[in-house]
Enzyme design. Structure first.
Site, PDB file in Angstrom:
ATOM      1  N   LYS A   1       9.368  10.580 -16.007  1.00  0.00           N
ATOM      2  CA  LYS A   1      10.217  10.279 -16.818  1.00  0.00           C
ATOM      3  C   LYS A   1       9.705   9.567 -18.036  1.00  0.00           C
ATOM      4  CE  LYS A   1      12.253   6.310 -15.311  1.00  0.00           C
ATOM      5  NZ  LYS A   1      12.575   4.984 -14.662  1.00  0.00           N
TER       6      LYS A   1
ATOM      7  N   ALA B   1      12.283   0.592 -11.005  1.00  0.00           N
ATOM      8  CA  ALA B   1      11.982   1.789 -11.338  1.00  0.00           C
ATOM      9  C   ALA B   1      10.689   1.832 -12.435  1.00  0.00           C
ATOM     10  CB  ALA B   1      13.467   2.477 -11.924  1.00  0.00           C
ATOM     11  N   GLU B   2      10.055   2.780 -12.557  1.00  0.00           N
ATOM     12  CA  GLU B   2       9.133   2.871 -13.248  1.00  0.00           C
ATOM     13  C   GLU B   2       9.482   3.114 -14.831  1.00  0.00           C
ATOM     14  OE1 GLU B   2       5.630   5.528 -12.050  1.00  0.00           O
ATOM     15  OE2 GLU B   2       6.128   4.882  -9.966  1.00  0.00           O
TER      16      GLU B   2
ATOM     17  N   CYS C   1       8.812   8.638  -5.096  1.00  0.00           N
ATOM     18  CA  CYS C   1       9.464   7.950  -3.818  1.00  0.00           C
ATOM     19  C   CYS C   1      10.633   9.077  -3.394  1.00  0.00           C
ATOM     20  CB  CYS C   1      10.027   6.719  -4.323  1.00  0.00           C
ATOM     21  SG  CYS C   1       8.530   5.789  -4.299  1.00  0.00           S
TER      22      CYS C   1
ATOM     23  N   VAL D   1       0.984  -1.392  -0.101  1.00  0.00           N
ATOM     24  CA  VAL D   1       0.019  -0.066  -0.109  1.00  0.00           C
ATOM     25  C   VAL D   1       1.012   1.149   0.096  1.00  0.00           C
ATOM     26  CG1 VAL D   1      -1.937  -1.387   1.325  1.00  0.00           C
ATOM     27  CG2 VAL D   1      -0.269   0.173   2.571  1.00  0.00           C
TER      28      VAL D   1
ATOM     29  N   ALA E   1      19.140   3.391  -0.435  1.00  0.00           N
ATOM     30  CA  ALA E   1      19.379   3.362  -2.027  1.00  0.00           C
ATOM     31  C   ALA E   1      18.692   4.400  -2.814  1.00  0.00           C
ATOM     32  CB  ALA E   1      18.760   1.900  -2.370  1.00  0.00           C
TER      33      ALA E   1
HETATM   34  P1  NAD Z   1       0.300   3.226  -5.454  1.00  0.00           P
HETATM   35  O1  NAD Z   1      -0.382   4.586  -4.893  1.00  0.00           O
HETATM   36  O2  NAD Z   1       0.423   3.386  -6.963  1.00  0.00           O
HETATM   37  O3  NAD Z   1      -0.757   2.134  -4.969  1.00  0.00           O
HETATM   38  C1  NAD Z   1      -0.794   1.837  -3.694  1.00  0.00           C
HETATM   39  C2  NAD Z   1      -2.294   1.046  -3.477  1.00  0.00           C
HETATM   40  O4  NAD Z   1      -2.609   0.591  -2.250  1.00  0.00           O
HETATM   41  C3  NAD Z   1      -3.410   1.985  -4.027  1.00  0.00           C
HETATM   42  O5  NAD Z   1      -4.059   1.615  -5.261  1.00  0.00           O
HETATM   43  C4  NAD Z   1      -4.402   2.118  -2.722  1.00  0.00           C
HETATM   44  O6  NAD Z   1      -5.642   2.212  -3.126  1.00  0.00           O
HETATM   45  C5  NAD Z   1      -4.066   0.759  -2.248  1.00  0.00           C
HETATM   46  N1  NAD Z   1      -4.325   0.815  -0.811  1.00  0.00           N
HETATM   47  C6  NAD Z   1      -4.122   1.668   0.248  1.00  0.00           C
HETATM   48  N2  NAD Z   1      -4.494   1.221   1.425  1.00  0.00           N
HETATM   49  C7  NAD Z   1      -5.284  -0.085   1.219  1.00  0.00           C
HETATM   50  C8  NAD Z   1      -5.788  -0.955   1.964  1.00  0.00           C
HETATM   51  N3  NAD Z   1      -6.097  -0.928   3.125  1.00  0.00           N
HETATM   52  N4  NAD Z   1      -6.533  -2.204   1.293  1.00  0.00           N
HETATM   53  C9  NAD Z   1      -6.183  -2.158  -0.105  1.00  0.00           C
HETATM   54  N5  NAD Z   1      -5.575  -1.382  -0.755  1.00  0.00           N
HETATM   55  C10 NAD Z   1      -5.065  -0.186  -0.195  1.00  0.00           C
HETATM   56  O7  NAD Z   1       1.783   3.070  -5.002  1.00  0.00           O
HETATM   57  P2  NAD Z   1       3.041   2.626  -5.474  1.00  0.00           P
HETATM   58  O8  NAD Z   1       3.639   3.375  -6.389  1.00  0.00           O
HETATM   59  O9  NAD Z   1       2.744   1.113  -5.871  1.00  0.00           O
HETATM   60  O10 NAD Z   1       3.746   2.410  -4.347  1.00  0.00           O
HETATM   61  C11 NAD Z   1       3.563   1.658  -3.012  1.00  0.00           C
HETATM   62  C12 NAD Z   1       4.742   1.281  -2.073  1.00  0.00           C
HETATM   63  O11 NAD Z   1       5.822   0.816  -2.779  1.00  0.00           O
HETATM   64  C13 NAD Z   1       5.085   2.617  -1.580  1.00  0.00           C
HETATM   65  O12 NAD Z   1       5.484   2.444  -0.226  1.00  0.00           O
HETATM   66  C14 NAD Z   1       6.269   2.972  -2.585  1.00  0.00           C
HETATM   67  O13 NAD Z   1       7.155   4.190  -1.587  1.00  0.00           O
HETATM   68  C15 NAD Z   1       7.217   1.710  -2.619  1.00  0.00           C
HETATM   69  N6  NAD Z   1       7.601   1.828  -3.989  1.00  0.00           N
HETATM   70  C16 NAD Z   1       7.268   2.436  -5.086  1.00  0.00           C
HETATM   71  C17 NAD Z   1       7.823   2.344  -6.176  1.00  0.00           C
HETATM   72  C18 NAD Z   1       7.664   2.678  -7.663  1.00  0.00           C
HETATM   73  O14 NAD Z   1       8.141   2.800  -8.640  1.00  0.00           O
HETATM   74  N7  NAD Z   1       6.241   3.401  -7.475  1.00  0.00           N
HETATM   75  C19 NAD Z   1       9.187   1.374  -6.154  1.00  0.00           C
HETATM   76  C20 NAD Z   1       9.502   0.911  -5.118  1.00  0.00           C
HETATM   77  C21 NAD Z   1       8.889   1.268  -3.977  1.00  0.00           C
HETATM   78  C1  UGA Z   2      13.490   4.988  -8.208  1.00  0.00           C
HETATM   79  C2  UGA Z   2      14.562   4.195  -8.098  1.00  0.00           C
HETATM   80  O1  UGA Z   2      15.333   4.259  -9.313  1.00  0.00           O
HETATM   81  C3  UGA Z   2      14.105   2.706  -7.934  1.00  0.00           C
HETATM   82  O2  UGA Z   2      15.259   1.976  -7.656  1.00  0.00           O
HETATM   83  C4  UGA Z   2      13.122   2.738  -6.770  1.00  0.00           C
HETATM   84  O3  UGA Z   2      12.638   1.481  -6.635  1.00  0.00           O
HETATM   85  C5  UGA Z   2      12.052   3.620  -6.981  1.00  0.00           C
HETATM   86  O4  UGA Z   2      12.555   5.063  -7.202  1.00  0.00           O
HETATM   87  C6  UGA Z   2      11.087   3.699  -5.657  1.00  0.00           C
HETATM   88  O5  UGA Z   2      11.554   3.306  -4.660  1.00  0.00           O
HETATM   89  O6  UGA Z   2       9.894   4.496  -6.132  1.00  0.00           O
HETATM   90  P1  UGA Z   2      11.955   5.901 -10.301  1.00  0.00           P
HETATM   91  O7  UGA Z   2      11.475   7.012  -9.409  1.00  0.00           O
HETATM   92  O8  UGA Z   2      10.735   4.870 -10.874  1.00  0.00           O
HETATM   93  O9  UGA Z   2      12.782   4.906  -9.328  1.00  0.00           O
HETATM   94  O10 UGA Z   2      12.534   6.338 -11.660  1.00  0.00           O
HETATM   95  P2  UGA Z   2      14.119   6.692 -11.632  1.00  0.00           P
HETATM   96  O11 UGA Z   2      14.795   5.962 -12.977  1.00  0.00           O
HETATM   97  O12 UGA Z   2      14.930   6.511 -10.483  1.00  0.00           O
HETATM   98  O13 UGA Z   2      13.988   8.128 -11.929  1.00  0.00           O
HETATM   99  C7  UGA Z   2      13.525   9.056 -10.849  1.00  0.00           C
HETATM  100  C8  UGA Z   2      13.695  10.447 -11.621  1.00  0.00           C
HETATM  101  O14 UGA Z   2      15.142  10.981 -11.417  1.00  0.00           O
HETATM  102  C9  UGA Z   2      13.128  10.802 -12.682  1.00  0.00           C
HETATM  103  O15 UGA Z   2      12.473  12.182 -12.749  1.00  0.00           O
HETATM  104  C10 UGA Z   2      14.426  10.906 -13.796  1.00  0.00           C
HETATM  105  O16 UGA Z   2      14.059  11.669 -14.826  1.00  0.00           O
HETATM  106  C11 UGA Z   2      15.447  11.489 -12.913  1.00  0.00           C
HETATM  107  N1  UGA Z   2      16.790  11.333 -13.269  1.00  0.00           N
HETATM  108  C12 UGA Z   2      17.246   9.854 -13.163  1.00  0.00           C
HETATM  109  C13 UGA Z   2      17.545  12.330 -13.496  1.00  0.00           C
HETATM  110  O17 UGA Z   2      17.112  13.403 -13.335  1.00  0.00           O
HETATM  111  N2  UGA Z   2      18.901  11.857 -13.870  1.00  0.00           N
HETATM  112  C14 UGA Z   2      19.398  10.592 -13.914  1.00  0.00           C
HETATM  113  O18 UGA Z   2      20.842  10.264 -14.228  1.00  0.00           O
HETATM  114  C15 UGA Z   2      18.625   9.543 -13.571  1.00  0.00           C
END
Ligand code: NAD
Ligand code: UGA
Length: 457
Positions: free
Chosen positions: A335, A160-161, A272, A86, A219
């Site tokens: 991005k 990473a997305e 994040c 979540v 990280a």
């Molecule tokens: P998100 O907002 O896209 O998804 C979270 C989901 O959880 C939402 O759809 C929300 O409705 C649901 N939710 C919240 N409370 C709930 C509940 N009680 N029961 C069921 N569903 C519930 O978030 P995300 O980007 O997937 O990130 C989730 C976690 O992973 C965060 O802690 C984030 O920091 C971490 N993370 C994100 C990324 C990324 O690239 N987005 C990468 C690594 C880690």
């Molecule tokens: C980042 C980390 O790379 C993941 O490892 C991690 O899991 C994730 O956050 C998370 O915890 O949510 P993300 O945010 O999806 O992933 O994408 P990145 O590729 O890291 O880019 C983040 C931002 O930095 C973007 O806006 C990108 O354009 C920018 N960026 C990246 C730069 O400006 N310069 C660079 O050299 C690299």
């Protein structure tokens, strides 16, 4: 066969469970969410997030061993292993507002797991959490009168997305933290066995719970720090006619520094980096480490400065006024290869230009829908235009804000012909051929490099 449940069907929950289900056909994987619309989208032909390679996987295994549902309580009861993914946003109220992680969704989920469980389970922290969160979760889950015991395991996600699928398919490491008790060690092995279906054992790293939780925050802090560091240098390059790309290349050749994550930009975005660093800052303050907190906070401050500095350079180049001028923003996703606009620096650039009374037109191949929601308070002032040629028509300037490869392939001669002269191009991602653009007639402002203009000083 194990029943695996993931609570939270977002950017992490959806793709990670799809990859797990694909590699573990003997397990049943269910992803639940409170957001009914999101679940309906996961069940449809139009998935709720854009991620290259995701559709192919989801469409091939959905309703075989991968299921999406809103019936959280029923699936909790059936699950052996529960990943919790979540959202953990920055707290907006009370103590720690603006920095600490808001753990209310996590705590609600833990209580919901407890209420609906009739058997012992492994609960996996997939969300990014402050160090020692698992301790609180253990108290909540194991203070029960049902005689049930829950093992908490930390398994932070590093995808990473835009590259979520290759990141998951071929991870640098899978991190699993757990208690040093026999049951904690067994829980680690159970989670490791899932990943061992496709990840080499050398890349599955196990450690204690607190190290694992803290490694995730660390990280992200290190990655963001590199971007703020190169952006700081890019500012100096703009003053001295040094070139930030060349400097990055030169320092990246040093094996101790390495070439990755040194692209100067308009600033980092995404849901994040900022939230996780501020969370780290709050933790340091909480433990009385003011200097350490200040050190990391500067990474975020530099990022805020970078966005403002980019806009200032635009205004100053365009004769100190952009009022009434049409400006095309190429890209609003934070991005390339994602529709996600959370914390996108493009949104800040857009708002700053609107403050200056510019007419802002945003073009993006996948993120316009999200941008419309983010900018709904100023929607009457922004034009959303999927076609970049139409966006740039009669514009004074283009600013490239997302590194979509599509923007590299446009016919800039045609674009230039249709713009107001002198035509400006600000490349906030340094993805275009600046010399060629200059020869086409543009006044070109790459990021962290000397401008190439047709003005005589
Ligand atoms: P998100 O907002 O896209 O998804 C979270 C989901 O959880 C939402 O759809 C929300 O409705 C649901 N939710 C919240 N409370 C709930 C509940 N009680 N029961 C069921 N569903 C519930 O978030 P995300 O980007 O997937 O990130 C989730 C976690 O992973 C965060 O802690 C984030 O920091 C971490 N993370 C994100 C990324 C990324 O690239 N987005 C990468 C690594 C880690
Ligand atoms: C980042 C980390 O790379 C993941 O490892 C991690 O899991 C994730 O956050 C998370 O915890 O949510 P993300 O945010 O999806 O992933 O994408 P990145 O590729 O890291 O880019 C983040 C931002 O930095 C973007 O806006 C990108 O354009 C920018 N960026 C990246 C730069 O400006 N310069 C660079 O050299 C690299």
């Amino acid at each position: 066969m194990a029943n695996i449940l993931c609570i939270g069907a977002g950017y992490v929950g959806g793709p990670t469970m799809a990859v797990i289900a694909r590699h573990c056909p003997e397990h049943r994987v269910v992803v639940v969410d409170i957001n009914e619309e999101r679940i309906a989208a996961w069940q449809s032909d139009q998935l709720p997030i854009y991620e290259p390679g995701l559709e192919e996987i989801v469409f091939s295994i959905r309703d075989k061993n991968l299921f999406f549902s809103t019936e959280t309580n029923r699936h909790i009861a059936e699950a052996d292993i529960i990943f919790v993914s979540v959202n953990t946003p920055t707290k907006t109220f009370g103590q720690g507002a603006g920095k600490a992680a808001d753990l209310q969704y996590w705590e609600k989920t833990a209580r919901q797991i407890l209420e609906n469980s009739t058997s012992a389970k492994i609960v996996v922290e997939k969300s990014t959490l402050p160090v020692r969160t698992a301790e609180a979760m253990e108290y909540i889950l194991n203070s029960n009168d049902k005689g049930l015991f829950f093992d908490i395991v930390s398994n932070p996600e590093f995808l990473a997305e835009g590259t979520a699928i290759p990141d998951m398919e071929n991870p640098d490491r899978v991190l699993i933290g757990g208690r040093e008790t026999p049951s904690g060690q067994q829980a680690i092995r159970t989670i490791a066995d899932i990943y061992a279906h496709w990840v080499p054992s050398a890349n599955i790293v196990t450690m204690n719970l607190w190290s694992s939780e803290l490694s995730k925050l660390t990280a992200n802090a290190f990655l963001a720090q590199r971007i703020s560091s190169i952006n700081a240098i890019a500012n100096l390059c703009e003053k001295t006619e040094a070139d930030a790309t060349e400097v990055a290349h030169a320092i990246g050749k040093d094996k101790r520094i390495g070439p990755h994550f040194l692209r100067a930009s308009i600033g980092f975005g995404g849901s994040c980096f900022k939230k996780d660093i501020l969370n780290l800052v709050y933790l340091c303050e909480y433990y009385g480490l003011e200097q350490v907190a200040g050190y990391w906070e500067q990474v975020v401050k530099m990022n805020e400065y970078q966005k403002a500095s980019f806009v200032s350079r635009m205004i100053s180049a365009m004769f100190n006024s952009v009022a009434g001028k049409r400006i095309a923003l190429f890209g609003v996703a934070f991005k390339a290869d994602t529709s996600d606009t959370r914390e996108s620096p493009a949104l800040d650039v857009c708002r700053a230009l609107l403050e200056e009374q510019a007419i802002v037109v945003i073009s993006d191949p996948h993120a316009l829908e999200n941008a419309r929601l983010d900018l709904k308070d100023v929607a009457d002032k922004v034009i959303f235009e999927p076609d970049p040629y139409a966006a740039a028509k009669e514009a004074h300037a283009i600013a490239v804000l997302t590194e979509w490869s599509l923007f590299k392939e446009l016919d800039y001669k045609t674009i230039h012909d249709a713009m107001i002269k002198p035509a400006f191009l600000f490349d906030g991602r340094n993805i275009l051929d600046h010399k060629k653009l200059y020869e086409t007639g543009f006044n070109v402002y790459p990021l962290g490099k000397p401008a190439q203009t047709h003005f005589t000083r």
